[in-house]
Each structure stands twice: as C-alpha cells, then as structure tokens.
Design a protein around this motif. Structure first.
Motif, PDB file in Angstrom:
ATOM      1  N   LEU A   1      10.735 -43.088  26.090  1.00  0.00           N
ATOM      2  CA  LEU A   1       9.915 -42.629  24.780  1.00  0.00           C
ATOM      3  C   LEU A   1       8.568 -43.146  25.027  1.00  0.00           C
ATOM      4  CD1 LEU A   1      12.603 -42.878  22.056  1.00  0.00           C
ATOM      5  CD2 LEU A   1      11.868 -40.856  23.225  1.00  0.00           C
ATOM      6  N   LYS A   2       7.344 -42.431  24.309  1.00  0.00           N
ATOM      7  CA  LYS A   2       6.180 -42.511  24.328  1.00  0.00           C
ATOM      8  C   LYS A   2       5.870 -42.602  22.769  1.00  0.00           C
ATOM      9  CE  LYS A   2       1.564 -42.169  26.183  1.00  0.00           C
ATOM     10  NZ  LYS A   2       0.598 -41.309  27.153  1.00  0.00           N
ATOM     11  N   LEU A   3       5.795 -43.850  22.275  1.00  0.00           N
ATOM     12  CA  LEU A   3       5.507 -43.822  20.674  1.00  0.00           C
ATOM     13  C   LEU A   3       3.792 -43.773  20.626  1.00  0.00           C
ATOM     14  CD1 LEU A   3       7.969 -46.562  19.623  1.00  0.00           C
ATOM     15  CD2 LEU A   3       8.249 -44.151  20.151  1.00  0.00           C
ATOM     16  N   ALA A   4       3.291 -43.371  19.529  1.00  0.00           N
ATOM     17  CA  ALA A   4       1.821 -43.055  19.327  1.00  0.00           C
ATOM     18  C   ALA A   4       1.711 -43.655  17.870  1.00  0.00           C
ATOM     19  CB  ALA A   4       1.510 -41.624  19.603  1.00  0.00           C
ATOM     20  N   CYS A   5       0.628 -44.174  17.885  1.00  0.00           N
ATOM     21  CA  CYS A   5       0.025 -44.689  16.487  1.00  0.00           C
ATOM     22  C   CYS A   5      -1.401 -44.283  16.261  1.00  0.00           C
ATOM     23  CB  CYS A   5       0.178 -46.318  16.265  1.00  0.00           C
ATOM     24  SG  CYS A   5      -0.578 -46.793  14.773  1.00  0.00           S
ATOM     25  N   ARG A   6      -1.527 -43.329  15.375  1.00  0.00           N
ATOM     26  CA  ARG A   6      -2.954 -42.886  15.179  1.00  0.00           C
ATOM     27  C   ARG A   6      -3.259 -43.349  13.811  1.00  0.00           C
ATOM     28  NH1 ARG A   6      -5.509 -38.127  17.199  1.00  0.00           N
ATOM     29  NH2 ARG A   6      -3.788 -37.688  18.108  1.00  0.00           N
ATOM     30  N   ALA A   7      -4.487 -44.057  13.729  1.00  0.00           N
ATOM     31  CA  ALA A   7      -5.162 -44.497  12.643  1.00  0.00           C
ATOM     32  C   ALA A   7      -6.443 -43.457  12.551  1.00  0.00           C
ATOM     33  CB  ALA A   7      -5.499 -45.946  12.663  1.00  0.00           C
ATOM     34  N   SER A   8      -6.830 -43.353  10.918  1.00  0.00           N
ATOM     35  CA  SER A   8      -7.877 -42.700  10.788  1.00  0.00           C
ATOM     36  C   SER A   8      -8.436 -43.009   9.231  1.00  0.00           C
ATOM     37  CB  SER A   8      -7.652 -40.964  10.623  1.00  0.00           C
ATOM     38  OG  SER A   8      -6.644 -40.783   9.784  1.00  0.00           O
TER      39      SER A   8
ATOM     40  N   GLY B   1       7.723 -55.742  31.282  1.00  0.00           N
ATOM     41  CA  GLY B   1       8.114 -55.107  32.394  1.00  0.00           C
ATOM     42  C   GLY B   1       8.687 -53.584  32.040  1.00  0.00           C
ATOM     43  N   ARG B   2       9.019 -53.420  31.054  1.00  0.00           N
ATOM     44  CA  ARG B   2       9.719 -52.127  30.530  1.00  0.00           C
ATOM     45  C   ARG B   2       8.656 -51.351  29.686  1.00  0.00           C
ATOM     46  NH1 ARG B   2      13.997 -52.020  27.536  1.00  0.00           N
ATOM     47  NH2 ARG B   2      13.599 -53.974  26.495  1.00  0.00           N
ATOM     48  N   PHE B   3       8.059 -52.240  28.731  1.00  0.00           N
ATOM     49  CA  PHE B   3       7.180 -51.436  27.811  1.00  0.00           C
ATOM     50  C   PHE B   3       5.709 -51.499  28.032  1.00  0.00           C
ATOM     51  CE2 PHE B   3      10.075 -51.539  23.847  1.00  0.00           C
ATOM     52  CZ  PHE B   3      10.927 -51.095  24.419  1.00  0.00           C
ATOM     53  N   ASN B   4       4.870 -50.497  27.945  1.00  0.00           N
ATOM     54  CA  ASN B   4       3.505 -50.904  28.012  1.00  0.00           C
ATOM     55  C   ASN B   4       2.627 -50.131  26.980  1.00  0.00           C
ATOM     56  OD1 ASN B   4       1.115 -51.300  29.987  1.00  0.00           O
ATOM     57  ND2 ASN B   4       0.742 -49.139  29.576  1.00  0.00           N
ATOM     58  N   ILE B   5       1.724 -51.056  26.315  1.00  0.00           N
ATOM     59  CA  ILE B   5       0.839 -50.792  25.067  1.00  0.00           C
ATOM     60  C   ILE B   5      -0.569 -50.244  25.794  1.00  0.00           C
ATOM     61  CG2 ILE B   5       0.070 -53.074  24.846  1.00  0.00           C
ATOM     62  CD1 ILE B   5       0.219 -52.254  21.624  1.00  0.00           C
ATOM     63  N   SER B   6      -1.061 -49.051  25.283  1.00  0.00           N
ATOM     64  CA  SER B   6      -2.505 -48.787  25.773  1.00  0.00           C
ATOM     65  C   SER B   6      -2.971 -47.899  24.550  1.00  0.00           C
ATOM     66  CB  SER B   6      -2.200 -47.701  27.128  1.00  0.00           C
ATOM     67  OG  SER B   6      -1.436 -46.491  26.691  1.00  0.00           O
ATOM     68  N   ARG B   7      -4.351 -47.740  25.104  1.00  0.00           N
ATOM     69  CA  ARG B   7      -5.286 -47.229  24.116  1.00  0.00           C
ATOM     70  C   ARG B   7      -5.561 -45.801  24.668  1.00  0.00           C
ATOM     71  NH1 ARG B   7      -7.854 -49.897  20.422  1.00  0.00           N
ATOM     72  NH2 ARG B   7      -7.595 -51.699  21.468  1.00  0.00           N
TER      73      ARG B   7
ATOM     74  N   LEU C   1      -6.171 -44.431  18.519  1.00  0.00           N
ATOM     75  CA  LEU C   1      -5.005 -43.670  18.790  1.00  0.00           C
ATOM     76  C   LEU C   1      -4.265 -44.855  20.227  1.00  0.00           C
ATOM     77  CD1 LEU C   1      -2.959 -41.858  19.217  1.00  0.00           C
ATOM     78  CD2 LEU C   1      -4.228 -40.369  20.522  1.00  0.00           C
ATOM     79  N   VAL C   2      -3.259 -45.447  19.697  1.00  0.00           N
ATOM     80  CA  VAL C   2      -2.664 -46.434  20.696  1.00  0.00           C
ATOM     81  C   VAL C   2      -1.298 -45.866  20.817  1.00  0.00           C
ATOM     82  CG1 VAL C   2      -1.685 -48.557  20.638  1.00  0.00           C
ATOM     83  CG2 VAL C   2      -3.935 -48.526  20.020  1.00  0.00           C
ATOM     84  N   TYR C   3      -0.795 -46.165  22.082  1.00  0.00           N
ATOM     85  CA  TYR C   3       0.536 -45.809  22.569  1.00  0.00           C
ATOM     86  C   TYR C   3       1.612 -46.942  22.946  1.00  0.00           C
ATOM     87  CZ  TYR C   3      -1.957 -41.563  23.487  1.00  0.00           C
ATOM     88  OH  TYR C   3      -2.955 -40.298  23.428  1.00  0.00           O
ATOM     89  N   LEU C   4       2.738 -46.719  22.791  1.00  0.00           N
ATOM     90  CA  LEU C   4       3.782 -47.541  23.431  1.00  0.00           C
ATOM     91  C   LEU C   4       4.691 -46.774  24.187  1.00  0.00           C
ATOM     92  CD1 LEU C   4       4.716 -50.618  23.275  1.00  0.00           C
ATOM     93  CD2 LEU C   4       6.463 -49.987  21.629  1.00  0.00           C
ATOM     94  N   GLN C   5       4.466 -47.034  25.569  1.00  0.00           N
ATOM     95  CA  GLN C   5       5.377 -46.452  26.574  1.00  0.00           C
ATOM     96  C   GLN C   5       6.723 -47.282  26.881  1.00  0.00           C
ATOM     97  OE1 GLN C   5       5.004 -43.305  28.459  1.00  0.00           O
ATOM     98  NE2 GLN C   5       7.181 -43.791  28.771  1.00  0.00           N
ATOM     99  N   THR C   6       7.711 -46.831  26.557  1.00  0.00           N
ATOM    100  CA  THR C   6       9.040 -47.759  26.196  1.00  0.00           C
ATOM    101  C   THR C   6       9.737 -47.029  27.513  1.00  0.00           C
ATOM    102  OG1 THR C   6      10.271 -46.043  24.844  1.00  0.00           O
ATOM    103  CG2 THR C   6       8.781 -48.167  24.153  1.00  0.00           C
ATOM    104  N   ASN C   7       9.956 -47.863  28.544  1.00  0.00           N
ATOM    105  CA  ASN C   7      10.707 -47.414  29.664  1.00  0.00           C
ATOM    106  C   ASN C   7      12.010 -48.112  30.049  1.00  0.00           C
ATOM    107  OD1 ASN C   7       8.650 -45.396  30.658  1.00  0.00           O
ATOM    108  ND2 ASN C   7       7.714 -47.239  31.469  1.00  0.00           N
ATOM    109  N   ASN C   8      13.146 -47.727  30.717  1.00  0.00           N
ATOM    110  CA  ASN C   8      14.360 -48.227  30.811  1.00  0.00           C
ATOM    111  C   ASN C   8      15.000 -48.644  29.591  1.00  0.00           C
ATOM    112  OD1 ASN C   8      16.587 -49.469  32.101  1.00  0.00           O
ATOM    113  ND2 ASN C   8      15.422 -51.368  32.808  1.00  0.00           N
ATOM    114  N   LEU C   9      15.080 -47.904  28.622  1.00  0.00           N
ATOM    115  CA  LEU C   9      15.568 -48.475  27.341  1.00  0.00           C
ATOM    116  C   LEU C   9      16.928 -48.853  27.390  1.00  0.00           C
ATOM    117  CD1 LEU C   9      13.624 -45.607  25.201  1.00  0.00           C
ATOM    118  CD2 LEU C   9      13.301 -48.213  24.890  1.00  0.00           C
TER     119      LEU C   9
END
Length: 127
Positions: free
Chosen positions: A18-25, A65-71, A78-86
């Motif tokens: 799943l790819k979670l997103a956090c958007r701040a405004s 090794g499973r999750f990656n946080i990025s902008r 706007l920041v993402y949390l890519q969650t893999n191999n959940l």
C-alpha cells in the motif's frame, strides 16, 4: 493553521503493498519532520518512520527494508509511505504527525511553532 489529510489505507493480504500519503496544507513555511505512527487497539501509538527537511529518513527496526518514506517531487508538504511485503502485524491505524510547523512569520520571529496529527488511515493485513 495546518490541514492534514492522510490517504491510501486499505485491506490487503500478507505480502501485499500500500502507498500511504500525507498532504499538509495551510500556512506552512517549514516543517522539521514528517512522521508516520501506527496504533492498534489496546496498544500505544508507535513510531514507524520519519523524514527530515533534508530528506534524511529513519525507520523503526520492524519495517526497515520493507517501508520507504519519501517526499513528492513537486510538493514538499506531500509525503508518502510505501509499504511493501506487508505482514498481519502491520495492521493498524496509520497517523501522520508533523513536528514543528512554522509559518514564515514564526520563522522570522523565531517562534517555536507547533505540532499536528492527522486523522489516520486504516491498514488491514490479512494472513
């Protein structure tokens, strides 16, 4: 003030992603760090990952090794949390937490700023 919107949660089977997103405004000039926390019923809210203004990232050992946080390339708030191999133990409500939000006025006047939590997005992983 700031508005925080999380999205991307859902239900997946173990091994899924799943790819979670956090958007701040709002009135934002600087944010020291975007954080992701998660919480399951009966447990304390726990830290998952964070990304600093310089894009340095930190993770809890359980997700390394499973999750990656990025902008986002086009929106620094706007920041993402890519969650893999959940795994089933990743199930919980995932919250975005912004540490030390400052407006331009806060920055110029050396005010401390404030923190903010999002409303959370549910992640459910079935075995």
């Amino acid at each position: 003030q700031v508005q925080l919107v999380e999205s991307g949660g859902g239900s997946v089977q173990a091994g899924g992603s799943l790819k979670l997103a956090c958007r701040a405004s709002g009135n934002i000039f600087l944010v020291d760090a975007f954080n992701w926390y998660r919480q399951t019923p009966g447990k304390e809210r726990e830290f998952v990952a964070k990304i600093f203004r310089n894009d340095t990232a930190e993770y809890v050992d359980a997700v390394k090794g499973r999750f990656n946080i990025s902008r986002d390339d086009d929106n620094v708030n706007l920041v993402y949390l890519q969650t893999n191999n959940l795994k089933p133990e990743d199930t919980g409500v995932y919250y975005c937490f912004l540490k030390r939000i400052r407006s331009y006025s806060d920055y110029m006047n050396r005010r401390a700023g404030y923190d903010a939590w999002g409303q959370g997005t549910q992640v459910t992983v079935s075995s």
